[in-house]
Design a protein around this motif. Structure first.
Motif, short mmCIF file in Angstrom:
data_model
loop_
_atom_site.label_atom_id
_atom_site.label_comp_id
_atom_site.label_asym_id
_atom_site.label_seq_id
_atom_site.Cartn_x
_atom_site.Cartn_y
_atom_site.Cartn_z
N PHE A 1 34.03 78.02 41.53
CA PHE A 1 32.45 77.92 41.57
C PHE A 1 32.05 78.42 40.32
N PHE A 2 32.77 79.39 39.42
CA PHE A 2 32.31 79.45 38.08
C PHE A 2 32.59 78.16 37.28
N VAL A 3 33.53 77.53 37.20
CA VAL A 3 33.55 76.25 36.72
C VAL A 3 32.54 75.33 37.10
N ARG A 4 32.43 75.00 38.24
CA ARG A 4 31.22 74.31 38.65
C ARG A 4 30.10 74.71 38.10
N CYS A 5 29.39 75.89 37.98
CA CYS A 5 28.45 76.50 37.43
C CYS A 5 28.23 76.18 35.81
N LEU A 6 29.48 76.36 35.48
CA LEU A 6 29.48 76.37 33.88
C LEU A 6 29.20 74.89 33.42
N GLU A 7 29.88 73.99 34.17
CA GLU A 7 29.63 72.60 33.91
C GLU A 7 28.24 71.98 34.02
N ARG A 8 27.52 72.71 35.17
CA ARG A 8 26.15 72.40 35.08
C ARG A 8 25.19 73.00 33.89
N VAL A 9 25.59 74.37 33.58
CA VAL A 9 24.91 74.79 32.25
C VAL A 9 25.47 74.14 31.12
N LEU A 10 26.47 73.77 30.88
CA LEU A 10 26.91 73.03 29.75
C LEU A 10 26.18 71.66 29.54
N TYR B 1 42.43 77.74 32.07
CA TYR B 1 42.88 77.07 30.93
C TYR B 1 42.58 75.35 30.87
N ALA B 2 43.00 74.86 32.27
CA ALA B 2 42.86 73.60 32.14
C ALA B 2 41.61 73.22 32.42
N SER B 3 40.64 73.84 33.16
CA SER B 3 39.00 73.57 33.25
C SER B 3 38.58 73.70 31.80
N PHE B 4 38.98 74.68 30.97
CA PHE B 4 38.32 74.74 29.63
C PHE B 4 38.85 73.48 28.72
N ASP B 5 40.03 73.23 29.00
CA ASP B 5 40.55 71.86 28.18
C ASP B 5 40.07 70.66 28.43
N LYS B 6 39.66 70.47 29.79
CA LYS B 6 38.81 69.28 30.19
C LYS B 6 37.47 69.49 29.57
N LEU B 7 36.88 70.54 29.56
CA LEU B 7 35.65 70.70 28.90
C LEU B 7 35.33 70.66 27.37
N GLY B 8 36.57 70.59 26.84
CA GLY B 8 36.99 70.70 25.41
C GLY B 8 36.19 72.11 24.78
N LEU B 9 36.42 73.16 25.49
CA LEU B 9 35.94 74.31 24.96
C LEU B 9 37.13 75.30 24.40
N LYS B 10 36.98 75.76 23.39
CA LYS B 10 37.88 76.72 22.69
C LYS B 10 38.09 78.22 23.32
N TYR B 11 39.21 78.47 23.69
CA TYR B 11 39.35 80.11 24.27
C TYR B 11 40.68 80.57 23.58
N TYR B 12 40.88 81.61 23.92
CA TYR B 12 42.05 82.50 23.53
C TYR B 12 42.90 82.55 24.39
N LYS B 13 44.16 82.26 24.33
CA LYS B 13 45.17 82.48 25.45
C LYS B 13 45.31 83.98 25.77
N THR B 14 45.28 84.36 26.89
CA THR B 14 45.21 85.78 27.46
C THR B 14 46.31 86.47 27.92
N GLU B 15 46.27 87.88 27.78
CA GLU B 15 47.42 88.43 28.46
C GLU B 15 46.94 89.40 29.46
N ALA B 16 45.48 89.26 29.62
CA ALA B 16 44.76 90.07 30.44
C ALA B 16 44.26 89.29 31.79
N ASN B 17 43.22 90.01 32.40
CA ASN B 17 42.75 89.43 33.68
C ASN B 17 41.24 88.93 33.31
N PHE B 18 41.08 88.27 31.92
CA PHE B 18 39.79 87.97 31.70
C PHE B 18 39.80 86.86 30.59
N ILE B 19 39.23 85.78 30.04
CA ILE B 19 39.37 84.94 29.19
C ILE B 19 38.07 85.03 28.28
#
Ligand SMILES: *Cc1c(COP(=O)(O)O)cnc(C)c1O
Length: 352
Positions: A341-350, A277-295
């Motif tokens: 690792f995912f967030v680092r990769c996503l930052e590169r892709v974005l 959540y914090a990482s997506f917020d920092k990147l300014g990405l919209k997401y849904y709050k989750t009750e599961a093990n994925f976002i």
């Protein structure tokens, strides 16, 4: 050969992608792997593999009955809850019947319905949430099943106990409500449905649970349905004799007891959720709050292209094009290292 009419417009399921060496955050598996208790049980069961499994899953069903304070006859065990969905449709869908679900949910509901010549009607999904009122309004005299996913895959959103009870009041008693709770064990919200207690009030509900997610046994294939015995008896008529293999039964039985593993999995998920959540917020990405093990996160670019780029960097996620969301991906919450690792990769892709 002439294929059956109802299969003509169906396409085979396309699973989350595997790439050797890549981190897989594509199919909502448990990043901690298998429960140690289940692992031990598997090793001990190898010797009995020359024998047919218990076709009635008695030991596992008895353990489930004890856990949920129900009877053995309230359970139907399948080769994954995917199979339980097919058993349900096989029991209740005649050609020409329909079922109702929402857009942007698990595709297996449609698969199971179409397999028996039924059609699926879809309520819109708004802000990632099921519109239970709209679903109720779509019911007609050809409706046999309603499929609800709570928390929903792929949005991670959920509906409350009050919302579900109000919905059940609107559903005619001869229409079965299939409540898929594959991610139940990850839920944090306190007003989440106490779905099993609904069996006391309603004869037309079946709850689906699985060992594939928090219990870490996706590869073994065990899921189950919880319903009134009359419903279970109908479904049992459509089940193949030895549908759940002996290793799967033994591992599921042992995993059910491993509360340490479940608690640890839940804690890791909660920590990862906060971090993502914090990482997506920092990147300014919209997401849904989750009750599961994925976002589900909107990445503001083509999800198929992003999927390819992430895979090249060593990580697989689920692009949501098949759900009509061309700029969204679903990422499984992993271990802290995997998430970073995912967030680092996503930052590169974005940044490209
Ligand atoms: C993963 C998942 C299941 C579980 O399927 P199995 O066949 O038990 O592995 C069921 N429903 C939903 C919505 C899921 O995401």
């Amino acid at each position: 050969m002439k294929i059956r009419e109802c299969l003509k417009d169906m396409v085979p399921y396309s699973p989350g992608k595997l790439k050797p060496g890549a981190i897989k955050l594509a199919s909502n598996e448990n990043p901690l792997g298998i429960s140690p208790k289940a692992s031990d049980a598997l090793k001990q069961s190898i010797g009995s593999i020359s024998l047919y499994p218990d076709g009635a899953c008695v030991k596992l069903k008895n353990a489930l009955a004890k856990k949920h304070d129900l009877a053995n006859g309230n359970f139907c065990v399948g080769n994954g809850s995917d199979e339980v969905l097919v058993l349900i449709a096989g029991a209740y869908i005649e050609p020409g019947d329909n079922a109702i679900t929402s857009q942007t949910t698990f595709s297996e509901y449609t698969f199971a319905t179409k397999l028996f010549g039924g059609t699926m009607k879809y309520a819109p999904m708004i802000d990632g949430c099921f519109q239970l009122d709209v679903i109720a309004s779509l019911i007609d005299n050809k409706t046999k099943l309603v499929f609800l996913c709570n928390p929903n895959n792929p949005t991670g959103t959920s509906f409350s106990n009050d919302a579900l009870r109000a919905f059940m009041e609107k559903v005619p008693k001869d229409i079965l409500v299939v409540l898929d709770e594959a991610y139940r064990e990850y839920v944090d919200r306190s007003d989440f449905p106490d779905s099993i207690s609904l069996l006391n009030n309603y004869s037309n509900i079946i709850i689906l649970r699985t060992f594939s997610k928090i219990y870490g046994l996706a590869g073994l294939r065990v899921g189950y349905g919880i319903a009134r015995p009359e419903v279970i008896t109908d479904m049992e008529k459509t089940r193949a004799p030895f549908n759940v293999n002996s290793l799967a039964q033994a591992a599921a039985y042992a995993a059910l007891d491993d509360t340490d593993f479940v608690n640890k999995s839940r804690a890791v998920n909660r920590e990862g959720k906060t971090y993502l959540y914090a990482s997506f917020d920092k990147l300014g990405l919209k997401y849904y709050k989750t009750e599961a093990n994925f976002i589900l996160v909107y990445i503001n670019q083509d999800c198929t292209a992003a999927f390819e780029k992430l895979m090249a960097l060593g990580i697989t996620i689920r692009p949501l094009r098949s759900f009509g969301l061309n700029d969204a991906i679903r990422v499984t919450i992993g271990t802290p290292e995997q998430n970073e690792f995912f967030v680092r990769c996503l930052e590169r892709v974005l940044a490209q």
